[in-house]
Design an enzyme around this catalytic site. Structure first.
Site, PDB file in Angstrom:
ATOM      1  N   GLU A 106       0.830  -1.220   0.000  1.00 34.33           N
ATOM      2  CA  GLU A 106       0.000   0.000   0.000  1.00 34.33           C
ATOM      3  C   GLU A 106       0.856   1.259   0.000  1.00 34.33           C
ATOM      4  O   GLU A 106       0.506   2.247  -0.632  1.00 34.33           O
ATOM      5  CB  GLU A 106      -0.973  -0.003   1.187  1.00 34.33           C
ATOM      6  N   TYR A 141      -5.466   6.644   4.581  1.00 36.16           N
ATOM      7  CA  TYR A 141      -5.593   5.657   3.511  1.00 36.16           C
ATOM      8  C   TYR A 141      -4.874   4.347   3.862  1.00 36.16           C
ATOM      9  O   TYR A 141      -5.473   3.266   3.831  1.00 36.16           O
ATOM     10  CB  TYR A 141      -5.044   6.231   2.187  1.00 36.16           C
ATOM     11  N   ASP A 197      -9.121   6.020  -1.747  1.00 39.46           N
ATOM     12  CA  ASP A 197      -7.984   6.447  -2.577  1.00 39.46           C
ATOM     13  C   ASP A 197      -8.541   7.087  -3.860  1.00 39.46           C
ATOM     14  O   ASP A 197      -9.757   7.270  -3.991  1.00 39.46           O
ATOM     15  CB  ASP A 197      -7.040   5.266  -2.886  1.00 39.46           C
TER      16      ASP A 197
END
Ligand code: SF4
Length: 354
Positions: A33, A116, A134
């Site tokens: 990520e 996020y 996102d």
């Protein structure tokens, strides 16, 4: 069928098989990520594979030198992500007994982990019912619900977070979040979304009102500024070179570059020569490698770089090294330092011409 069931079904049929999707281990999920922020999957994937091979466990990453982490990160851009990744790994290994935090709030305390990344790790690894928002999610939600509030405004961030949370399937947040992100990346794409064969078509407000190409709305914020950099390749008789660590805030922090002069407006050659003399202390003969600049684009900087060769007497070489806290290297060893892609490309060309 609900929004979540539709995109869940779509996901099961269309998802890409990616290594970080076949695990509940927070370390590879977090690593992927961080790498995927503002980066395409195809670009991040080889970097992810390199990192996992070199640092199979988070404490392997924590034990590495920062320069090695940045070297492996070289080419992926946004280097603060690599520095924070390393800091977070150290924190987990040295202060948290090597155990990843499991709570959303605790995840957010890790260096470089914002809403996020914390949402992604918490939902993918621990099934915490928190929606990931996102760029892909912004787009799908804006179109599906027909929201015109700019996605990068304070109000927009709040609205989209609330709406994404309302759409979330709280029983399967991991599947839901992965599905909506993948749906945005592959199906409801920025240009030419596949509306004709879309499972959401009937309820999609943007499609029904013929507003697909208008949404999402984004305010242009960051002005890209020009930067003119003149790099000086100081070389002594033994063909040693001098390089400098950018150990200050700004672009490329902690990466290595050649000593340089930087300008926000394009300087004349005479000005560069004058500045060279007053900055580096002697009236050297400096020769440009190439009359044309090398262009390099960062998210907020448009760089034009020039490289100059400076044949450097031994005495000057060591004075410079001392005065500017430089490091001595040569064409064989310079490849081991983490450097920006702009410098890497120059080094490659320099080596092949030497
Ligand atoms: S109908 Fe088009 S705009 Fe609406 S969700 Fe589907 S792909 Fe996106």
């Amino acid at each position: 069928m609900s929004f979540s069931s539709k995109i869940g079904n779509w996901f099961l049929q269309n998802k890409r098989d990616l290594p970080w999707r076949n695990t509940k281990n927070p370390y590879p999920i977090w690593l992927s990520e961080v790498m995927l922020q503002q980066t395409r999957v195809s670009q991040a994937l080889p970097f992810y594979n390199k990192f996992i091979k070199r640092f199979p466990e988070i404490c392997d990453l924590a034990a590495a030198e920062e320069s090695e982490v940045l070297k492996l990160w070289q080419g992926l851009g946004y280097y603060s992500r690599g520095r924070n990744l390393h800091k977070a790994a150290k924190k987990i290994c040295h202060e948290l007994n090597g155990k990843f935090p499991t709570k959303f709030k605790e995840l957010k305390k890790l260096p470089g982990v914002g809403e996020y990344t914390a949402s992604a790790v918490a939902s993918f690894a621990y099934q915490t019912p928190v929606a990931v928002v996102d760029g892909n999610v912004f787009r799908v939600v804006a179109r599906f619900l027909g929201i015109s509030t700019p996605i990068n405004s304070t109000e927009g961030e709040k609205i989209f977070k609330e709406k994404a949370q309302l759409l979330l399937n709280k029983k399967q947040p991991d599947l839901h979040n992965q599905a909506i992100m993948e749906f945005g990346a592959l199906h409801c794409t920025p240009k030419k979304p596949n509306c004709l064969f879309c499972p959401l078509q009937q309820e999609c407000v943007a499609f029904q009102l013929n507003r697909v190409n208008e949404l999402p709305v984004k305010i242009k914020k960051t002005k890209v500024k020009d930067l003119f950099i003149h790099y000086f390749i100081f070389e002594n008789e033994a063909k040693d070179l001098l390089i400098q660590k950018r150990d200050f805030d700004g672009i490329w922090k902690n990466l290595y570059v050649f000593p340089s002069l930087e300008y926000t407006k394009k300087p004349t050659l005479e000005a560069v020569k004058q500045d060279f003399k007053s900055n580096f202390g002697w009236n050297a003969k400096i020769v440009r490698f190439d009359k044309k600049p090398k262009h390099h684009l960062l998210s907020h900087r448009k760089i034009q770089a020039y490289f100059w060769k400076v044949e450097t007497p031994e005495k000057q070489f060591y004075l410079l090294k001392k005065q500017f806290n430089l490091q001595t290297t040569c064409l064989q060893t310079i490849k081991d330092y983490p450097v920006p892609v702009l410098i890497q490309n120059f080094i490659k060309a320099y080596i092949s011409s030497s």
